[in-house]
Design an enzyme around this catalytic site. Structure first.
Site, PDB file in Angstrom:
ATOM      1  CB  CYS A   1      -0.963  -0.059   1.184  1.00 54.27           C
ATOM      2  SG  CYS A   1      -2.342   1.083   1.087  1.00 54.27           S
ATOM      3  CG  HIS A   2      -0.161   5.002   1.403  1.00 59.81           C
ATOM      4  ND1 HIS A   2      -1.411   4.434   1.287  1.00 59.81           N
ATOM      5  CD2 HIS A   2      -0.249   6.221   0.811  1.00 59.81           C
ATOM      6  CE1 HIS A   2      -2.220   5.272   0.658  1.00 59.81           C
ATOM      7  NE2 HIS A   2      -1.544   6.361   0.354  1.00 59.81           N
TER       8      HIS A   2
END
Length: 191
Positions: A112-113
């Site tokens: 994800c991030h």
């Protein structure tokens, strides 16, 4: 169930604001395969998860960055979330800790991030990666070779996009930690 990850220890590097399922799901996958996990953060106590921007569970920190080194682990996981990667990417100890896994040719997992930490540590240039849609351009700007796929593997570096990809991501985490060091794992190519 086979305990094929027995004897393997995964560092999970996170701070407040990690995406809950991106930590708990891989943690469970490693533990179900017989491995051990250690939550590593900036300070002792607890860190709080987010669940799609809402407050989530709190999880106990096992060790701080001051108490660990990459030598203590077989691999590292950097979960996503909006806030945890932002905090970690501005902390030099966190960046040095992650970089040491590359230097030791150990598997690195990020979802994800989470790959934002890899960007700040200058570890994506010339590497095949993916991440949350909103950071894919950032990965490209840092020299990453970006694919919008559930899981991208590049010689021990395993990245994934979002919670929907956790099944495939978790399978790869278990596989890669069991394989051990990867001779092709390297720090990014100089720009």
């Amino acid at each position: 169930m086979t305990k094929r990850a027995e004897g393997k220890t995964l560092a999970i590097l996170a701070a407040d604001g990690f995406e809950e399922v991106e930590l708990t799901s891989p943690k469970e996958a490693i533990e179900n395969a017989g491995g051990k996990t250690v939550i590593v953060s900036l300070e002792h106590g607890e860190i709080e998860a987010n669940q799609h921007r809402k407050h989530g569970m709190k999880i106990a920190v096992d060790k701080t960055l001051d108490e660990v080194k990459a030598d203590d682990f077989d691999a590292i996981l950097i979960p996503g979330g909006l806030f945890s990667p932002d905090t970690l990417r501005t902390n030099q100890k966190a960046l040095d800790f992650v970089s040491a896994f590359f230097e030791q040719k150990k598997p690195v997992f990020s979802i994800c991030h989470g790959p934002q930490v890899l960007i700040s540590a200058n570890l994506v240039n010339g590497r095949k990666v993916t991440g949350f849609k909103a950071i894919q351009q950032d990965l490209k700007n840092a020299g990453g070779i970006v694919s919008d796929e559930p899981v991208v593997v590049d010689e021990g570096l395993v990245t994934s996009r979002n919670p929907d990809d956790l099944g495939a991501f978790n399978d790869k985490i278990v596989e890669e930690i069991c394989e051990g060091k990867h001779d092709g794992q390297r720090e990014s190519v100089a720009a």
